[in-house]
Design an enzyme around this catalytic site. Structure first.
Site, PDB file in Angstrom:
ATOM      1  CB  SER A 217      -0.879  -0.013   1.261  1.00 34.52           C
ATOM      2  OG  SER A 217      -1.467   1.247   1.483  1.00 34.52           O
TER       3      SER A 217
ATOM      4  CE1 TYR B  90      -2.942   0.157   5.552  1.00 33.98           C
ATOM      5  CE2 TYR B  90      -3.489  -2.161   5.839  1.00 33.98           C
ATOM      6  CZ  TYR B  90      -3.260  -1.072   5.011  1.00 33.98           C
ATOM      7  OH  TYR B  90      -3.356  -1.230   3.660  1.00 33.98           O
TER       8      TYR B  90
ATOM      9  CE  LYS C 213      -1.250  -4.240   3.543  1.00 32.56           C
ATOM     10  NZ  LYS C 213      -1.518  -5.584   2.943  1.00 32.56           N
TER      11      LYS C 213
HETATM   12  C1  WQD Z   1      -9.114   9.514   1.833  1.00 32.90           C
HETATM   13  C2  WQD Z   1      -9.318  10.993   2.160  1.00 32.90           C
HETATM   14  C3  WQD Z   1      -9.814  11.406   4.467  1.00 32.90           C
HETATM   15  C4  WQD Z   1     -13.797   9.652   4.666  1.00 32.90           C
HETATM   16  C5  WQD Z   1      -6.557   4.375   3.794  1.00 32.90           C
HETATM   17  C6  WQD Z   1      -5.372   3.509   4.077  1.00 32.90           C
HETATM   18  C7  WQD Z   1      -4.920   2.870   2.795  1.00 32.90           C
HETATM   19  C8  WQD Z   1      -6.076   2.122   2.232  1.00 32.90           C
HETATM   20  C9  WQD Z   1      -7.209   3.097   1.928  1.00 32.90           C
HETATM   21  C10 WQD Z   1      -6.296  -0.119   2.958  1.00 32.90           C
HETATM   22  C11 WQD Z   1      -8.669  11.399   3.487  1.00 32.90           C
HETATM   23  C12 WQD Z   1     -10.974  11.844   3.570  1.00 32.90           C
HETATM   24  C13 WQD Z   1     -12.554  10.051   4.195  1.00 32.90           C
HETATM   25  C14 WQD Z   1     -14.768  10.624   5.028  1.00 32.90           C
HETATM   26  C15 WQD Z   1     -13.222  12.359   4.428  1.00 32.90           C
HETATM   27  N1  WQD Z   1      -6.506   1.159   3.163  1.00 32.90           N
HETATM   28  N2  WQD Z   1     -12.277  11.384   4.073  1.00 32.90           N
HETATM   29  N3  WQD Z   1     -14.429  11.950   4.890  1.00 32.90           N
HETATM   30  O1  WQD Z   1      -6.898   7.239   4.484  1.00 32.90           O
HETATM   31  O2  WQD Z   1      -6.112   7.735   2.103  1.00 32.90           O
HETATM   32  O3  WQD Z   1      -6.165   5.384   2.914  1.00 32.90           O
HETATM   33  O4  WQD Z   1      -7.589   3.663   3.182  1.00 32.90           O
HETATM   34  O5  WQD Z   1      -5.830  -0.661   2.031  1.00 32.90           O
HETATM   35  O6  WQD Z   1      -3.849   2.008   3.079  1.00 32.90           O
HETATM   36  O7  WQD Z   1      -4.319   4.307   4.574  1.00 32.90           O
HETATM   37  O8  WQD Z   1      -8.288   6.572   2.457  1.00 32.90           O
HETATM   38  O9  WQD Z   1     -10.626   6.888   1.839  1.00 32.90           O
HETATM   39  O10 WQD Z   1     -10.020   6.737   4.312  1.00 32.90           O
HETATM   40  O11 WQD Z   1      -9.457   8.777   3.018  1.00 32.90           O
HETATM   41  O12 WQD Z   1     -12.943  13.567   4.320  1.00 32.90           O
HETATM   42  O13 WQD Z   1     -15.911  10.323   5.452  1.00 32.90           O
HETATM   43  O14 WQD Z   1     -10.723  11.215   2.321  1.00 32.90           O
HETATM   44  O15 WQD Z   1      -9.640  12.327   5.531  1.00 32.90           O
HETATM   45  O16 WQD Z   1      -8.184  12.713   3.358  1.00 32.90           O
HETATM   46  P1  WQD Z   1      -6.828   6.844   3.049  1.00 32.90           P
HETATM   47  P2  WQD Z   1      -9.680   7.201   2.934  1.00 32.90           P
END
Ligand code: WQD
Length: 338
Positions: free
Chosen positions: A126, A151, A155
Protein backbone atom coordinates in the site's frame (compact mmCIF):
# COMPACT_ATOMS: atom_id res chain seq x y z
CA UNK A 1 -3.00 -25.97 -15.79
CA UNK A 2 -1.71 -22.74 -14.17
CA UNK A 3 -3.53 -22.39 -10.88
CA UNK A 4 -3.25 -19.22 -8.82
CA UNK A 5 -4.11 -19.14 -5.12
CA UNK A 6 -5.76 -15.79 -4.29
CA UNK A 7 -5.92 -15.22 -0.53
CA UNK A 8 -8.62 -12.76 0.53
CA UNK A 9 -10.43 -13.76 -2.68
CA UNK A 10 -13.81 -12.85 -1.20
CA UNK A 11 -12.67 -9.30 -0.49
CA UNK A 12 -13.02 -6.16 -2.59
CA UNK A 13 -9.76 -6.23 -4.58
CA UNK A 14 -9.47 -10.02 -4.33
CA UNK A 15 -12.80 -10.68 -6.07
CA UNK A 16 -12.05 -8.20 -8.86
CA UNK A 17 -8.65 -9.86 -9.35
CA UNK A 18 -10.22 -13.35 -9.54
CA UNK A 19 -12.36 -12.06 -12.44
CA UNK A 20 -9.38 -10.57 -14.28
CA UNK A 21 -7.22 -13.68 -13.80
CA UNK A 22 -10.00 -15.96 -15.10
CA UNK A 23 -10.60 -13.68 -18.09
CA UNK A 24 -6.90 -14.07 -18.88
CA UNK A 25 -6.83 -17.84 -18.81
CA UNK A 26 -5.71 -18.61 -15.27
CA UNK A 27 -7.35 -21.24 -13.07
CA UNK A 28 -8.01 -19.77 -9.61
CA UNK A 29 -8.66 -20.83 -6.01
CA UNK A 30 -9.63 -18.54 -3.14
CA UNK A 31 -8.60 -18.81 0.52
CA UNK A 32 -10.57 -16.51 2.78
CA UNK A 33 -11.58 -17.00 6.45
CA UNK A 34 -14.63 -14.76 5.81
CA UNK A 35 -13.84 -12.64 8.88
CA UNK A 36 -14.09 -9.44 6.82
CA UNK A 37 -15.86 -10.60 3.67
CA UNK A 38 -18.73 -12.74 2.48
CA UNK A 39 -18.57 -15.78 0.20
CA UNK A 40 -21.40 -14.08 -1.75
CA UNK A 41 -18.65 -12.19 -3.58
CA UNK A 42 -17.84 -15.46 -5.36
CA UNK A 43 -21.42 -15.63 -6.64
CA UNK A 44 -20.78 -12.24 -8.24
CA UNK A 45 -17.52 -13.54 -9.72
CA UNK A 46 -19.41 -16.53 -11.14
CA UNK A 47 -22.09 -14.21 -12.57
CA UNK A 48 -19.41 -12.30 -14.50
CA UNK A 49 -17.22 -15.21 -15.59
CA UNK A 50 -19.69 -18.10 -15.68
CA UNK A 51 -17.29 -20.15 -13.55
CA UNK A 52 -17.48 -21.24 -9.92
CA UNK A 53 -14.52 -20.44 -7.67
CA UNK A 54 -13.68 -22.73 -4.75
CA UNK A 55 -12.98 -20.98 -1.45
CA UNK A 56 -11.01 -22.58 1.39
CA UNK A 57 -12.32 -21.06 4.61
CA UNK A 58 -9.08 -21.35 6.52
CA UNK A 59 -7.14 -19.27 9.03
CA UNK A 60 -3.96 -18.56 7.12
CA UNK A 61 -2.00 -18.13 10.35
CA UNK A 62 -2.56 -21.88 11.03
CA UNK A 63 0.01 -23.87 9.06
CA UNK A 64 -1.81 -27.24 9.22
CA UNK A 65 -5.09 -25.74 7.93
CA UNK A 66 -3.29 -23.80 5.21
CA UNK A 67 -1.26 -26.81 4.09
CA UNK A 68 -4.44 -28.64 3.04
CA UNK A 69 -4.83 -26.18 0.16
CA UNK A 70 -1.42 -27.04 -1.24
CA UNK A 71 -1.79 -30.79 -0.70
CA UNK A 72 -5.10 -30.76 -2.59
CA UNK A 73 -3.94 -28.44 -5.40
CA UNK A 74 -0.50 -29.43 -6.72
CA UNK A 75 -1.09 -27.25 -9.82
CA UNK A 76 -0.69 -24.01 -7.83
CA UNK A 77 2.13 -22.03 -9.52
CA UNK A 78 1.52 -18.65 -7.89
CA UNK A 79 0.06 -16.93 -4.84
CA UNK A 80 -1.51 -13.46 -4.71
CA UNK A 81 -1.75 -12.55 -1.04
CA UNK A 82 -4.50 -10.01 -0.28
CA UNK A 83 -5.82 -11.45 2.99
CA UNK A 84 -5.08 -8.94 5.77
CA UNK A 85 -6.82 -6.57 8.16
CA UNK A 86 -6.73 -3.07 6.68
CA UNK A 87 -8.54 -0.57 8.90
CA UNK A 88 -6.08 2.12 9.95
CA UNK A 89 -8.03 3.25 13.04
CA UNK A 90 -8.72 -0.33 14.22
CA UNK A 91 -5.03 -1.15 13.91
CA UNK A 92 -4.24 1.58 16.46
CA UNK A 93 -6.77 0.06 18.92
CA UNK A 94 -5.79 -3.60 18.30
CA UNK A 95 -2.16 -3.67 17.11
CA UNK A 96 -1.49 -7.25 18.26
CA UNK A 97 -4.43 -8.58 16.22
CA UNK A 98 -2.91 -6.83 13.19
CA UNK A 99 0.61 -8.16 13.73
CA UNK A 100 -0.67 -11.67 14.47
CA UNK A 101 -2.96 -11.81 11.45
CA UNK A 102 -1.13 -9.78 8.82
CA UNK A 103 2.40 -10.96 9.60
CA UNK A 104 1.44 -14.49 10.70
CA UNK A 105 -0.51 -15.24 7.51
CA UNK A 106 2.27 -13.85 5.33
CA UNK A 107 4.98 -15.97 6.96
CA UNK A 108 2.82 -19.11 6.74
CA UNK A 109 2.14 -18.56 3.03
CA UNK A 110 5.80 -17.95 2.25
CA UNK A 111 6.70 -21.16 4.11
CA UNK A 112 4.09 -23.01 2.02
CA UNK A 113 5.45 -21.47 -1.19
CA UNK A 114 8.94 -22.74 -0.34
CA UNK A 115 7.78 -26.18 0.82
CA UNK A 116 5.47 -26.73 -2.16
CA UNK A 117 7.75 -25.19 -4.77
CA UNK A 118 5.36 -22.33 -5.66
CA UNK A 119 7.62 -19.85 -7.46
CA UNK A 120 5.47 -16.73 -8.00
CA UNK A 121 4.40 -14.63 -5.01
CA UNK A 122 2.62 -11.27 -5.26
CA UNK A 123 2.21 -9.22 -2.08
CA UNK A 124 -0.58 -6.69 -1.57
CA UNK A 125 1.19 -3.59 -0.29
CA UNK A 126 0.00 0.00 0.00
CA UNK A 127 1.09 3.61 -0.57
CA UNK A 128 0.73 3.88 3.20
CA UNK A 129 4.32 2.57 3.40
CA UNK A 130 5.54 6.02 2.27
CA UNK A 131 3.98 7.85 5.23
CA UNK A 132 3.82 11.63 4.61
CA UNK A 133 6.25 11.96 1.66
CA UNK A 134 8.47 15.05 1.38
CA UNK A 135 8.39 14.93 -2.42
CA UNK A 136 5.40 13.97 -4.60
CA UNK A 137 4.66 12.18 -6.81
CA UNK A 138 6.31 9.22 -5.10
CA UNK A 139 8.39 6.72 -7.04
CA UNK A 140 9.21 3.17 -5.91
CA UNK A 141 12.52 4.59 -4.60
CA UNK A 142 10.91 7.21 -2.36
CA UNK A 143 12.20 6.40 1.13
CA UNK A 144 9.74 5.14 3.74
CA UNK A 145 8.92 7.31 6.70
CA UNK A 146 7.87 5.96 10.09
CA UNK A 147 4.58 4.13 9.56
CA UNK A 148 1.64 6.26 10.72
CA UNK A 149 -0.24 3.21 12.12
CA UNK A 150 0.28 -0.46 13.00
CA UNK A 151 -1.58 -1.25 9.76
CA UNK A 152 1.04 0.71 7.81
CA UNK A 153 3.78 -0.98 9.84
CA UNK A 154 2.48 -4.45 8.83
CA UNK A 155 2.80 -3.40 5.18
CA UNK A 156 6.35 -2.07 5.67
CA UNK A 157 7.35 -5.22 7.58
CA UNK A 158 5.54 -7.40 5.04
CA UNK A 159 7.64 -5.96 2.22
CA UNK A 160 10.83 -6.66 4.19
CA UNK A 161 9.74 -10.25 4.92
CA UNK A 162 8.94 -10.92 1.24
CA UNK A 163 12.20 -9.35 0.12
CA UNK A 164 14.26 -11.40 2.61
CA UNK A 165 12.45 -14.60 1.56
CA UNK A 166 13.23 -13.86 -2.10
CA UNK A 167 16.93 -13.60 -1.25
CA UNK A 168 17.03 -16.87 0.67
CA UNK A 169 14.66 -19.04 -1.40
CA UNK A 170 13.98 -19.55 -5.14
CA UNK A 171 10.95 -17.24 -5.21
CA UNK A 172 10.00 -14.66 -7.83
CA UNK A 173 8.24 -12.00 -5.77
CA UNK A 174 6.44 -8.75 -6.61
CA UNK A 175 5.29 -6.02 -4.22
CA UNK A 176 2.32 -4.00 -5.47
CA UNK A 177 1.74 -0.67 -3.68
CA UNK A 178 -1.91 0.33 -4.17
CA UNK A 179 -2.92 3.92 -3.85
CA UNK A 180 -6.63 4.42 -3.18
CA UNK A 181 -8.73 1.69 -4.83
CA UNK A 182 -12.31 2.85 -5.56
CA UNK A 183 -15.25 2.00 -7.83
CA UNK A 184 -16.75 -1.35 -8.82
CA UNK A 185 -16.92 -3.79 -11.73
CA UNK A 186 -19.14 -2.26 -14.47
CA UNK A 187 -21.50 -5.26 -14.18
CA UNK A 188 -22.30 -4.21 -10.55
CA UNK A 189 -22.04 -7.93 -9.67
CA UNK A 190 -19.13 -7.21 -7.29
CA UNK A 191 -18.01 -4.12 -5.39
CA UNK A 192 -16.88 -2.76 -2.04
CA UNK A 193 -18.79 -4.00 1.03
CA UNK A 194 -17.60 -1.88 3.97
CA UNK A 195 -18.33 -3.36 7.40
CA UNK A 196 -20.19 -0.85 9.60
CA UNK A 197 -19.81 2.88 9.06
CA UNK A 198 -17.48 3.37 6.06
CA UNK A 199 -14.10 4.91 6.92
CA UNK A 200 -13.04 5.34 3.29
CA UNK A 201 -14.10 8.38 1.25
CA UNK A 202 -15.96 6.87 -1.71
CA UNK A 203 -18.21 4.46 0.23
CA UNK A 204 -18.96 7.35 2.61
CA UNK A 205 -19.98 9.46 -0.40
CA UNK A 206 -22.20 6.78 -1.98
CA UNK A 207 -23.83 5.76 1.33
CA UNK A 208 -24.64 9.42 2.03
CA UNK A 209 -26.03 9.86 -1.49
CA UNK A 210 -28.27 6.78 -1.21
CA UNK A 211 -29.49 7.86 2.25
CA UNK A 212 -27.82 5.16 4.37
CA UNK A 213 -25.91 7.97 6.11
CA UNK A 214 -27.64 11.30 6.88
CA UNK A 215 -24.55 13.29 5.89
CA UNK A 216 -20.80 12.97 5.63
CA UNK A 217 -17.87 14.99 6.91
CA UNK A 218 -14.93 16.36 5.00
CA UNK A 219 -12.09 15.79 7.43
CA UNK A 220 -10.52 19.24 7.20
CA UNK A 221 -10.23 21.87 4.49
CA UNK A 222 -7.39 23.86 6.05
CA UNK A 223 -4.48 21.85 4.65
CA UNK A 224 -1.77 23.37 2.49
CA UNK A 225 -3.31 22.08 -0.78
CA UNK A 226 -5.01 23.80 -3.74
CA UNK A 227 -8.46 23.72 -2.10
CA UNK A 228 -7.48 22.94 1.51
CA UNK A 229 -8.61 19.28 1.45
CA UNK A 230 -6.31 16.23 1.34
CA UNK A 231 -5.04 14.89 -1.96
CA UNK A 232 -4.99 11.21 -2.92
CA UNK A 233 -4.45 9.05 -6.01
CA UNK A 234 -7.82 7.35 -6.52
CA UNK A 235 -7.61 4.37 -8.85
CA UNK A 236 -10.32 2.09 -10.21
CA UNK A 237 -10.36 -1.37 -8.63
CA UNK A 238 -10.51 -3.00 -12.11
CA UNK A 239 -7.26 -1.24 -13.07
CA UNK A 240 -5.72 -2.52 -9.83
CA UNK A 241 -7.01 -6.04 -10.60
CA UNK A 242 -5.59 -6.09 -14.12
CA UNK A 243 -2.20 -4.98 -12.80
CA UNK A 244 -2.08 -8.25 -10.79
CA UNK A 245 -2.61 -10.34 -13.93
CA UNK A 246 0.10 -8.35 -15.73
CA UNK A 247 2.46 -8.71 -12.74
CA UNK A 248 1.94 -12.48 -12.71
CA UNK A 249 2.53 -12.72 -16.46
CA UNK A 250 5.65 -10.55 -16.02
CA UNK A 251 6.93 -12.86 -13.26
CA UNK A 252 6.28 -16.02 -15.30
CA UNK A 253 7.91 -14.50 -18.42
CA UNK A 254 10.92 -13.19 -16.47
CA UNK A 255 11.43 -16.74 -15.16
CA UNK A 256 14.05 -15.44 -12.69
CA UNK A 257 14.05 -16.78 -9.14
CA UNK A 258 15.34 -15.05 -6.04
CA UNK A 259 13.90 -11.75 -7.32
CA UNK A 260 11.79 -9.00 -5.76
CA UNK A 261 10.25 -6.18 -7.87
CA UNK A 262 8.10 -3.35 -6.54
CA UNK A 263 5.52 -1.30 -8.46
CA UNK A 264 3.34 1.71 -7.60
CA UNK A 265 -0.28 1.17 -8.66
CA UNK A 266 -1.72 4.66 -8.94
CA UNK A 267 -3.01 6.77 -11.81
CA UNK A 268 -0.44 9.52 -11.26
CA UNK A 269 -3.24 12.07 -10.76
CA UNK A 270 -3.74 13.73 -7.36
CA UNK A 271 -7.40 14.44 -6.57
CA UNK A 272 -8.62 16.37 -3.50
CA UNK A 273 -11.50 15.27 -1.29
CA UNK A 274 -13.62 18.20 -2.49
CA UNK A 275 -12.78 17.46 -6.14
CA UNK A 276 -13.83 13.83 -5.61
CA UNK A 277 -17.12 14.96 -4.07
CA UNK A 278 -17.78 17.37 -6.96
CA UNK A 279 -16.99 14.64 -9.50
CA UNK A 280 -19.54 12.40 -7.79
CA UNK A 281 -22.15 15.17 -7.81
CA UNK A 282 -21.51 15.71 -11.52
CA UNK A 283 -21.91 12.04 -12.57
CA UNK A 284 -24.81 11.26 -10.19
CA UNK A 285 -26.69 14.55 -10.50
CA UNK A 286 -27.04 14.48 -6.72
CA UNK A 287 -26.12 17.37 -4.41
CA UNK A 288 -24.18 15.62 -1.64
CA UNK A 289 -25.04 16.46 1.98
CA UNK A 290 -21.62 17.08 3.56
CA UNK A 291 -20.10 19.43 6.06
CA UNK A 292 -16.48 20.35 6.72
CA UNK A 293 -15.30 18.99 10.08
CA UNK A 294 -12.00 18.72 11.93
CA UNK A 295 -8.93 17.02 10.48
CA UNK A 296 -8.68 13.21 10.95
CA UNK A 297 -5.69 12.05 13.02
CA UNK A 298 -3.04 10.30 10.95
CA UNK A 299 -4.18 11.63 7.59
CA UNK A 300 -1.49 12.15 4.96
CA UNK A 301 -1.82 15.67 3.49
CA UNK A 302 -1.03 14.80 -0.10
CA UNK A 303 0.23 11.73 -1.95
CA UNK A 304 0.00 10.42 -5.48
CA UNK A 305 2.05 8.05 -7.61
CA UNK A 306 4.66 8.21 -10.27
CA UNK A 307 3.52 5.03 -12.09
CA UNK A 308 6.08 5.05 -14.91
CA UNK A 309 7.68 1.77 -13.80
CA UNK A 310 4.42 -0.23 -13.93
CA UNK A 311 3.44 1.40 -17.24
CA UNK A 312 6.80 0.64 -18.85
CA UNK A 313 7.67 -2.75 -17.34
CA UNK A 314 4.21 -4.31 -16.95
CA UNK A 315 2.63 -2.68 -19.99
CA UNK A 316 -0.07 -1.43 -17.61
CA UNK A 317 -2.35 1.48 -18.54
CA UNK A 318 -5.27 2.72 -16.43
CA UNK A 319 -8.53 2.39 -18.33
CA UNK A 320 -10.84 4.21 -15.90
CA UNK A 321 -10.95 7.93 -15.12
CA UNK A 322 -12.40 9.69 -12.06
CA UNK A 323 -15.89 9.97 -13.56
CA UNK A 324 -16.07 6.19 -14.22
CA UNK A 325 -14.75 5.54 -10.71
CA UNK A 326 -17.63 7.56 -9.27
CA UNK A 327 -20.18 6.23 -11.79
CA UNK A 328 -19.41 2.55 -11.04
CA UNK A 329 -19.25 3.18 -7.28
CA UNK A 330 -22.66 4.85 -7.47
CA UNK A 331 -24.17 2.06 -9.66
CA UNK A 332 -22.88 -0.52 -7.16
CA UNK A 333 -24.40 1.36 -4.19
CA UNK A 334 -27.72 1.59 -6.02
CA UNK A 335 -27.60 -2.16 -6.81
CA UNK A 336 -27.10 -2.89 -3.08
CA UNK A 337 -30.21 -0.86 -2.27
CA UNK A 338 -32.38 -3.04 -4.54
C1 WQD B 1 -9.11 9.51 1.83
C2 WQD B 1 -9.32 10.99 2.16
C3 WQD B 1 -9.81 11.41 4.47
C4 WQD B 1 -13.80 9.65 4.67
C5 WQD B 1 -6.56 4.37 3.79
C6 WQD B 1 -5.37 3.51 4.08
C7 WQD B 1 -4.92 2.87 2.80
C8 WQD B 1 -6.08 2.12 2.23
C9 WQD B 1 -7.21 3.10 1.93
C10 WQD B 1 -6.30 -0.12 2.96
C11 WQD B 1 -8.67 11.40 3.49
C12 WQD B 1 -10.97 11.84 3.57
C13 WQD B 1 -12.55 10.05 4.20
C14 WQD B 1 -14.77 10.62 5.03
C15 WQD B 1 -13.22 12.36 4.43
N1 WQD B 1 -6.51 1.16 3.16
N2 WQD B 1 -12.28 11.38 4.07
N3 WQD B 1 -14.43 11.95 4.89
O1 WQD B 1 -6.90 7.24 4.48
O2 WQD B 1 -6.11 7.73 2.10
O3 WQD B 1 -6.17 5.38 2.91
O4 WQD B 1 -7.59 3.66 3.18
O5 WQD B 1 -5.83 -0.66 2.03
O6 WQD B 1 -3.85 2.01 3.08
O7 WQD B 1 -4.32 4.31 4.57
O8 WQD B 1 -8.29 6.57 2.46
O9 WQD B 1 -10.63 6.89 1.84
O10 WQD B 1 -10.02 6.74 4.31
O11 WQD B 1 -9.46 8.78 3.02
O12 WQD B 1 -12.94 13.57 4.32
O13 WQD B 1 -15.91 10.32 5.45
O14 WQD B 1 -10.72 11.21 2.32
O15 WQD B 1 -9.64 12.33 5.53
O16 WQD B 1 -8.18 12.71 3.36
P1 WQD B 1 -6.83 6.84 3.05
P2 WQD B 1 -9.68 7.20 2.93
Amino acid sequence: MQTILVTGGCGYIGAHTLVDLMENGFDVISADNLSRASESSLLGVEKITGKKVKNYTVDLTHKKETEIIFKENPSIIGIIHFAAYKAVGESVEKPLDYYDNNIGSLVTLLQMAVEYNVKHFIFSSSCTVYGNPDVIPVTENTPFQMAASPYGATKQMGETIVRDASIAYPLSTILLRYFNPVGAHPSTAIGELPIGRPQNLVPAITQTAIGKLPKMQVHGDDYDTRDGSCIRDYIHVCDIAHAHTLALQFSIKQNTYKSCEVFNLGTGNGISVLEAIHAFEKVSGIKLNYEVGPRRAGDIVSIYANNDKAVKQLGWNCQYGLDEMMQTAWQWEQSLAK
